[in-house]
Design a protein around this motif. Structure first.
Motif, PDB file in Angstrom:
ATOM      1  N   ASN A 139       1.129  -1.348   0.232  1.00 18.05           N
ATOM      2  CA  ASN A 139      -0.318   0.393   0.028  1.00 18.05           C
ATOM      3  C   ASN A 139       1.116   1.020  -0.031  1.00 18.05           C
ATOM      4  OD1 ASN A 139      -1.781   1.988   1.421  1.00 18.05           O
ATOM      5  ND2 ASN A 139      -3.226   0.632   0.851  1.00 18.05           N
ATOM      6  N   GLU A 140       0.263   2.405  -1.459  1.00 17.51           N
ATOM      7  CA  GLU A 140       1.087   3.073  -1.024  1.00 17.51           C
ATOM      8  C   GLU A 140       1.694   4.457   0.105  1.00 17.51           C
ATOM      9  OE1 GLU A 140      -1.665   6.669  -2.366  1.00 17.51           O
ATOM     10  OE2 GLU A 140      -0.629   5.851  -4.115  1.00 17.51           O
ATOM     11  N   HIS A 141       0.341   4.309   1.502  1.00 17.82           N
ATOM     12  CA  HIS A 141       0.826   4.788   2.573  1.00 17.82           C
ATOM     13  C   HIS A 141       2.337   4.782   3.119  1.00 17.82           C
ATOM     14  CE1 HIS A 141       0.289   1.364   5.242  1.00 17.82           C
ATOM     15  NE2 HIS A 141      -1.153   1.174   4.847  1.00 17.82           N
ATOM     16  N   ILE A 142       2.776   3.199   2.519  1.00 16.75           N
ATOM     17  CA  ILE A 142       4.277   3.342   3.352  1.00 16.75           C
ATOM     18  C   ILE A 142       4.989   3.696   2.962  1.00 16.75           C
ATOM     19  CG2 ILE A 142       4.837   1.514   1.927  1.00 16.75           C
ATOM     20  CD1 ILE A 142       6.392  -0.590   3.560  1.00 16.75           C
ATOM     21  N   HIS A 143       4.798   4.261   1.781  1.00 18.38           N
ATOM     22  CA  HIS A 143       6.014   5.464   1.646  1.00 18.38           C
ATOM     23  C   HIS A 143       6.325   6.577   2.308  1.00 18.38           C
ATOM     24  CE1 HIS A 143       6.755   4.209  -3.250  1.00 18.38           C
ATOM     25  NE2 HIS A 143       5.542   4.008  -2.451  1.00 18.38           N
ATOM     26  N   ILE A 144       4.955   7.083   3.373  1.00 19.10           N
ATOM     27  CA  ILE A 144       5.533   8.103   3.988  1.00 19.10           C
ATOM     28  C   ILE A 144       5.516   7.529   5.281  1.00 19.10           C
ATOM     29  CG2 ILE A 144       4.531   9.663   5.142  1.00 19.10           C
ATOM     30  CD1 ILE A 144       3.223   9.090   1.721  1.00 19.10           C
ATOM     31  N   LEU A 190       4.177 -13.389  15.914  1.00 16.69           N
ATOM     32  CA  LEU A 190       3.250 -13.406  14.953  1.00 16.69           C
ATOM     33  C   LEU A 190       3.005 -12.793  13.195  1.00 16.69           C
ATOM     34  CD1 LEU A 190       1.364 -10.463  17.462  1.00 16.69           C
ATOM     35  CD2 LEU A 190       0.355 -12.902  16.896  1.00 16.69           C
ATOM     36  N   TYR A 191       4.057 -12.600  13.298  1.00 21.09           N
ATOM     37  CA  TYR A 191       4.040 -11.405  12.113  1.00 21.09           C
ATOM     38  C   TYR A 191       6.129 -12.587  11.036  1.00 21.09           C
ATOM     39  CZ  TYR A 191       0.761  -9.132  13.740  1.00 21.09           C
ATOM     40  OH  TYR A 191      -0.339  -8.553  14.002  1.00 21.09           O
ATOM     41  N   GLN A 192       6.063 -13.388  10.775  1.00 21.33           N
ATOM     42  CA  GLN A 192       7.253 -13.976  10.911  1.00 21.33           C
ATOM     43  C   GLN A 192       8.117 -13.771   9.219  1.00 21.33           C
ATOM     44  OE1 GLN A 192       6.662 -18.503  11.391  1.00 21.33           O
ATOM     45  NE2 GLN A 192       8.122 -18.555  13.433  1.00 21.33           N
ATOM     46  N   HIS A 220       5.885  -2.147   9.820  1.00 23.24           N
ATOM     47  CA  HIS A 220       5.482  -0.876   9.212  1.00 23.24           C
ATOM     48  C   HIS A 220       4.845  -1.817   7.569  1.00 23.24           C
ATOM     49  CE1 HIS A 220       5.754   3.138  10.162  1.00 23.24           C
ATOM     50  NE2 HIS A 220       6.032   2.578  10.817  1.00 23.24           N
ATOM     51  N   ILE A 221       5.511  -3.126   7.703  1.00 27.81           N
ATOM     52  CA  ILE A 221       5.157  -4.366   6.412  1.00 27.81           C
ATOM     53  C   ILE A 221       3.898  -4.191   6.368  1.00 27.81           C
ATOM     54  CG2 ILE A 221       6.356  -5.932   5.197  1.00 27.81           C
ATOM     55  CD1 ILE A 221       9.403  -5.037   6.422  1.00 27.81           C
ATOM     56  N   HIS A 222       3.947  -4.640   7.583  1.00 26.86           N
ATOM     57  CA  HIS A 222       2.802  -5.760   8.200  1.00 26.86           C
ATOM     58  C   HIS A 222       1.077  -4.502   7.255  1.00 26.86           C
ATOM     59  CE1 HIS A 222      -0.379  -8.892   9.211  1.00 26.86           C
ATOM     60  NE2 HIS A 222      -0.430  -8.071  10.043  1.00 26.86           N
ATOM     61  N   SER A 223       1.661  -3.658   7.652  1.00 22.90           N
ATOM     62  CA  SER A 223       0.316  -2.710   7.537  1.00 22.90           C
ATOM     63  C   SER A 223      -0.009  -2.504   6.028  1.00 22.90           C
ATOM     64  CB  SER A 223       0.702  -1.686   8.981  1.00 22.90           C
ATOM     65  OG  SER A 223       0.091   0.017   8.321  1.00 22.90           O
ATOM     66  N   SER A 224       1.171  -2.341   5.556  1.00 22.00           N
ATOM     67  CA  SER A 224       1.720  -1.770   4.304  1.00 22.00           C
ATOM     68  C   SER A 224       0.264  -3.129   3.099  1.00 22.00           C
ATOM     69  CB  SER A 224       2.026  -1.702   3.394  1.00 22.00           C
ATOM     70  OG  SER A 224       2.894  -3.025   3.797  1.00 22.00           O
ATOM     71  N   VAL A 225       0.524  -4.730   3.761  1.00 19.05           N
ATOM     72  CA  VAL A 225      -0.488  -5.280   3.007  1.00 19.05           C
ATOM     73  C   VAL A 225      -1.385  -5.780   3.372  1.00 19.05           C
ATOM     74  CG1 VAL A 225       2.302  -6.435   1.794  1.00 19.05           C
ATOM     75  CG2 VAL A 225       1.290  -6.876   4.314  1.00 19.05           C
ATOM     76  N   THR A 226      -1.656  -5.121   4.720  1.00 24.02           N
ATOM     77  CA  THR A 226      -2.961  -5.621   5.094  1.00 24.02           C
ATOM     78  C   THR A 226      -3.728  -4.634   5.242  1.00 24.02           C
ATOM     79  OG1 THR A 226      -2.191  -4.704   6.950  1.00 24.02           O
ATOM     80  CG2 THR A 226      -1.973  -7.808   6.328  1.00 24.02           C
ATOM     81  N   ASP A 227      -3.271  -3.140   4.428  1.00 25.14           N
ATOM     82  CA  ASP A 227      -4.182  -1.822   5.102  1.00 25.14           C
ATOM     83  C   ASP A 227      -4.251  -1.962   6.279  1.00 25.14           C
ATOM     84  OD1 ASP A 227      -4.492  -0.570   2.237  1.00 25.14           O
ATOM     85  OD2 ASP A 227      -5.873  -1.318   1.531  1.00 25.14           O
ATOM     86  N   TYR A 286      -2.890  -4.853  18.498  1.00 26.15           N
ATOM     87  CA  TYR A 286      -3.207  -5.920  18.532  1.00 26.15           C
ATOM     88  C   TYR A 286      -2.111  -6.484  19.334  1.00 26.15           C
ATOM     89  CZ  TYR A 286      -7.549  -5.217  15.321  1.00 26.15           C
ATOM     90  OH  TYR A 286      -8.332  -4.934  14.975  1.00 26.15           O
ATOM     91  N   SER A 287      -1.133  -6.002  18.667  1.00 29.58           N
ATOM     92  CA  SER A 287       0.255  -6.623  19.865  1.00 29.58           C
ATOM     93  C   SER A 287       0.601  -6.431  20.976  1.00 29.58           C
ATOM     94  CB  SER A 287       1.417  -6.273  19.142  1.00 29.58           C
ATOM     95  OG  SER A 287       1.327  -6.202  17.780  1.00 29.58           O
TER      96      SER A 287
END
Length: 274
Positions: A90-95, A125-127, A159-166, A175-176
């Motif tokens: 997702n493009e929000h990861i750019h920022i 959780l996010y291997q 951040h990576i998980h956020s970008s691929v799950t929106d 959640y963590s």
């Protein structure tokens, strides 16, 4: 393409044939360039669009605060993430990630380090995201000479998980924290210290994660009333603790958690002491 604005020597904002903004990145591509001049996109090392106007504005506001050579470096980082994850982020990861890494490097140079109490849980959780984040830490060291603390691996993984799950990073972090709290409940309720390296711990934490996902999405499993009655009789300690965990999840998420989760949690808890 025509230049709308040269942000610095290496980055220009251009207008394409559909009148949309396109950011071109390349060494010297913005040197002495003026608004309205033509530029060949083939001369750029990186080309990307931020479709959302709000994201474009945030990106432009961020650029004056970071080094020029950091921008192409970050696009190498983002390309690495996309290649490893096998999907467009997702493009929000750019920022979000650009801002995070830039200031993580700055903090480290100033001797300021942030502790991450959820590092072990984040890794479990996010291997895949955690593994990629470790690569990025090495890329940062090679780029800047700065070795970021281990806790940053977990933060970059979020951040990576956020970008691929929106999902927002703040939501994932919540959640963590919830998972971390529930694991503490398990240890106190069963009066044990869980070995974070065991398969049973990994299974438990993955189940809690998916239980949270099911609760937030409203996807429930089939009725387990018969099995629940058996477990309640055979393993009362674990069954009652599982109910307490489910109630904490419901209160934190402000969403109903299906009763079938109690059954599966009871089984996982019994494995820890069985």
């Amino acid at each position: 393409m025509r230049i709308k604005k040269a942000l610095n020597n290496n980055v220009v904002i251009t207008i394409d044939t559909t009148n949309k903004e396109v950011i071109l990145i390349g060494k010297g591509i913005g040197f002495n360039k003026k608004e309205g001049q033509k530029v060949d996109p083939e001369a750029a090392e990186k080309v990307f669009r931020l479709e959302d106007q709000a994201e474009q504005d945030k990106y432009k506001q961020l650029l004056p605060y970071i080094e020029e050579d950091f921008i192409p470096f970050m696009h190498d980082v983002l390309s690495h993430i996309e290649n490893k994850m096998g999907k467009i982020v997702n493009e929000h990861i750019h920022i979000g990630l650009t801002d995070h890494i830039a200031f993580a490097i700055k903090r480290a140079k100033e001797g300021i380090f942030i502790k991450n109490p959820f590092l072990v849980e984040t890794e479990a959780l996010y291997q895949q995201e955690y593994s990629i984040a470790k690569d990025i830490i090495e890329m940062i060291k090679e780029y800047s000479g700065v070795e970021l603390p281990k806790g940053e691996i977990g933060l970059i993984a979020l951040h990576i998980h956020s970008s691929v799950t929106d999902r927002k990073v703040s939501e994932i972090n919540q959640y963590s924290e919830l998972v971390f709290h529930l694991i503490k409940m398990v240890e106190e309720g069963l009066e044990i210290k869980i070995d974070r390296k065991t398969i049973n711990y990994y299974r438990l934490i993955q189940h809690i994660r998916h239980a949270i996902d099911r609760a937030t999405s409203g996807n429930y499993t089939k009725d387990q009333t018969i099995l629940a009655n058996v477990l309640k009789k055979e393993y009362p300690l674990c069954y009652n603790l599982a109910w307490k965990i489910v109630k904490v999840m419901q209160k934190t998420l402000q969403k109903p958690v299906d009763e079938s989760e109690v059954v599966y949690l009871t089984i996982h808890l019994q494995r820890l002491i069985g």
